[in-house]
Write a protein that holds these residues in place. Structure first.
Motif, PDB file in Angstrom:
ATOM      1  N   UNK A 102      29.758  56.454  70.515  1.00 11.58           N
ATOM      2  CA  UNK A 102      30.093  57.017  71.882  1.00 11.58           C
ATOM      3  C   UNK A 102      28.735  57.593  72.421  1.00 11.58           C
ATOM      4  N   UNK A 103      28.715  57.683  73.788  1.00  5.14           N
ATOM      5  CA  UNK A 103      27.452  58.008  74.644  1.00  5.14           C
ATOM      6  C   UNK A 103      28.075  59.414  75.132  1.00  5.14           C
ATOM      7  N   UNK A 104      26.988  60.354  75.116  1.00  8.14           N
ATOM      8  CA  UNK A 104      27.311  61.783  75.553  1.00  8.14           C
ATOM      9  C   UNK A 104      26.518  62.002  76.384  1.00  8.14           C
ATOM     10  N   UNK A 105      26.499  62.623  77.649  1.00  8.97           N
ATOM     11  CA  UNK A 105      25.958  63.021  78.674  1.00  8.97           C
ATOM     12  C   UNK A 105      24.581  63.978  78.200  1.00  8.97           C
ATOM     13  N   UNK A 106      23.597  63.882  78.825  1.00 10.64           N
ATOM     14  CA  UNK A 106      22.503  64.728  78.046  1.00 10.64           C
ATOM     15  C   UNK A 106      22.674  66.239  78.258  1.00 10.64           C
ATOM     16  N   UNK A 107      23.415  66.602  79.426  1.00  6.22           N
ATOM     17  CA  UNK A 107      23.750  68.046  79.523  1.00  6.22           C
ATOM     18  C   UNK A 107      24.483  68.640  78.381  1.00  6.22           C
ATOM     19  N   UNK A 108      25.196  67.744  77.785  1.00  7.53           N
ATOM     20  CA  UNK A 108      26.210  68.219  76.498  1.00  7.53           C
ATOM     21  C   UNK A 108      25.471  68.019  75.201  1.00  7.53           C
ATOM     22  N   UNK A 109      24.416  67.313  75.102  1.00  9.80           N
ATOM     23  CA  UNK A 109      23.820  67.155  73.745  1.00  9.80           C
ATOM     24  C   UNK A 109      23.363  68.397  73.270  1.00  9.80           C
ATOM     25  N   UNK A 110      22.883  69.408  73.973  1.00 12.88           N
ATOM     26  CA  UNK A 110      22.371  70.754  73.209  1.00 12.88           C
ATOM     27  C   UNK A 110      23.811  71.289  72.385  1.00 12.88           C
ATOM     28  N   UNK A 111      25.074  70.903  72.762  1.00 11.76           N
ATOM     29  CA  UNK A 111      26.370  71.399  72.194  1.00 11.76           C
ATOM     30  C   UNK A 111      26.653  70.787  70.961  1.00 11.76           C
ATOM     31  N   UNK A 112      25.970  69.760  70.841  1.00 12.00           N
ATOM     32  CA  UNK A 112      26.627  68.814  69.617  1.00 12.00           C
ATOM     33  C   UNK A 112      25.807  69.405  68.165  1.00 12.00           C
ATOM     34  N   UNK A 113      26.892  69.401  67.069  1.00  3.99           N
ATOM     35  CA  UNK A 113      26.257  69.900  65.833  1.00  3.99           C
ATOM     36  C   UNK A 113      26.973  69.104  65.095  1.00  3.99           C
ATOM     37  N   UNK A 114      26.194  68.346  64.041  1.00  9.03           N
ATOM     38  CA  UNK A 114      26.838  67.591  62.883  1.00  9.03           C
ATOM     39  C   UNK A 114      27.714  68.231  62.216  1.00  9.03           C
ATOM     40  N   UNK A 115      29.096  67.594  61.890  1.00 13.96           N
ATOM     41  CA  UNK A 115      29.966  68.230  61.243  1.00 13.96           C
ATOM     42  C   UNK A 115      31.228  68.497  62.351  1.00 13.96           C
ATOM     43  N   UNK A 116      31.124  68.671  63.696  1.00 13.30           N
ATOM     44  CA  UNK A 116      32.076  68.953  64.375  1.00 13.30           C
ATOM     45  C   UNK A 116      33.136  68.186  64.469  1.00 13.30           C
ATOM     46  N   UNK A 117      34.391  68.404  64.709  1.00 18.84           N
ATOM     47  CA  UNK A 117      35.400  67.832  64.659  1.00 18.84           C
ATOM     48  C   UNK A 117      35.813  66.946  66.028  1.00 18.84           C
ATOM     49  N   UNK A 118      36.560  66.166  66.020  1.00 16.85           N
ATOM     50  CA  UNK A 118      36.761  65.362  67.144  1.00 16.85           C
ATOM     51  C   UNK A 118      38.154  64.953  67.397  1.00 16.85           C
ATOM     52  N   UNK A 119      38.760  65.177  68.258  1.00 15.17           N
ATOM     53  CA  UNK A 119      40.199  64.615  68.577  1.00 15.17           C
ATOM     54  C   UNK A 119      40.044  63.331  69.517  1.00 15.17           C
ATOM     55  N   UNK A 120      40.595  62.259  69.040  1.00 16.48           N
ATOM     56  CA  UNK A 120      40.779  60.901  69.687  1.00 16.48           C
ATOM     57  C   UNK A 120      42.033  60.673  70.418  1.00 16.48           C
TER      58      UNK A 120
END
Length: 331
Positions: free
Chosen positions: A187-205
């Motif tokens: 997936x592609x994440x907007x650059x303003x949201x990248x600081x919020x990303x942490x390995x191991x976070x759960x995602x709902x699809x």
């Protein structure tokens, strides 16, 4: 008499206008509820095999063979597609023949040199020509190998796009080989949201192929360098082994940044752009400033400024103002 009628009509019209102007605005009403809310970062993604390779041709030539093996397991080095190599083979035969002639010349030059009647210069020239011809043969054999397109890795032929008679173009994918499991979402994440990303976070699809079915993934990698044009960063999320999703499917990705439980929530449609709500009291509305926390997909967390028993206008009609009279329904 006519003048009297006109006066009566004018009075009726004024009265009707007054009634219309003071008619209550019909609204729907919602009440705050307690529940859980999450801060979600949204992206769209595609399901891919974690291990796969798109195989292309590096030469432009007609396809003369392909295996009938889509969906089958192959090993690295197995022939999948063959291109028309007749001209290349003919050129190789010419070069090999030339090597044979030059070998004979080197042998003669060597015999003459050993008998003392030959020239060192002739010998050296023959050896040099032979070396050049042998190098040309080796290069042509390497070119010929480009017409035999094989599987680069062990795996399953996930898709075969080669048809006999078509011309393979450099860069066009002829087939994809990979492991059918495990799968991941790219997936592609907007650059303003990248600081919020942490390995191991759960995602709902969410998937159109499986509406209403809970699907989950886990964030496993973030590409260090983003796309400066699109202003996005690529992320990958691993899927469980038993996922029903198929390779190539598109999915909606909702990465859970933060989750809060037992919070006071109101519909997002009950809050205006100034973080104000319209509270219903005795057939009228009054504006109330609030402080908000997390914004969910359809709800907003209220951190202060609102009583849990309040009745709120939701959605807020255009033009509604403090003190307006209203007629209510309830969500």
């Amino acid at each position: 008499m006519r003048r009297l009628i006109l006066i009566v009509v004018a009075v009726v019209l004024v009265g009707a206008g007054f009634l219309v102007a003071n008619r209550p605005t019909r609204v729907t009403v919602a009440t705050p509820e307690r529940g859980d809310i999450a801060h979600i970062v949204y992206a769209s993604g595609t399901v891919e095999a974690e291990t796969s390779a798109d195989v292309t041709s590096i030469v432009s030539q007609r396809i003369v063979f392909h295996c009938n093996c889509e969906g089958e397991t192959v090993s690295a080095g197995d022939l999948i597609v063959r291109l028309d190599d007749s001209e290349t083979v003919a050129r190789l035969r010419e070069l090999e023949a030339r090597v044979g002639l030059l070998n004979q010349q080197v042998e003669r030059a060597t015999n003459l040199l050993e008998r003392g009647v030959g020239s060192r210069e002739v010998f050296d020239s023959a050896v040099s020509e032979l070396a050049g011809a042998e190098a040309a043969v080796a290069a042509q054999r390497q070119v010929l190998a480009n017409y035999q397109i094989t599987a680069p890795i062990d795996g399953q032929i996930l898709r075969l796009d080669a048809d006999v008679g078509e011309v393979a173009q450099p860069g066009s994918v002829l087939f994809t080989v990979g492991q059918p499991r495990p799968l991941e979402v790219e997936a592609e994440i907007n650059e303003e949201d990248i600081p919020l990303m942490v390995i191991g976070q759960r995602a709902l699809l969410g998937s159109d192929a499986f509406p209403g079915q809970p699907l989950e993934a886990v964030l496993t990698s973030i590409t260090p360098r983003g796309d400066p044009v699109l202003k996005t960063y690529r992320v990958r999320l691993s899927l469980p082994q038993d996922t029903p999703l198929f390779i190539g499917m598109s999915v909606d990705v909702n990465i859970v940044v933060e989750n809060r439980e037992d919070r006071l929530l109101v519909p997002s449609t009950a809050i205006n752009s100034d973080n104000m709500v319209f509270i219903v009291e005795d057939g009228q509305v009054r504006t109330q400033a609030i402080e908000i926390g997390l914004r969910g997909i359809s709800s907003v967390e209220i951190t202060s400024g609102l009583d849990e028993e309040a009745s709120l206008v939701s959605p807020i009609p255009e033009g509604l103002a403090d003190g307006d009279r209203i007629a209510t329904g309830r969500l």
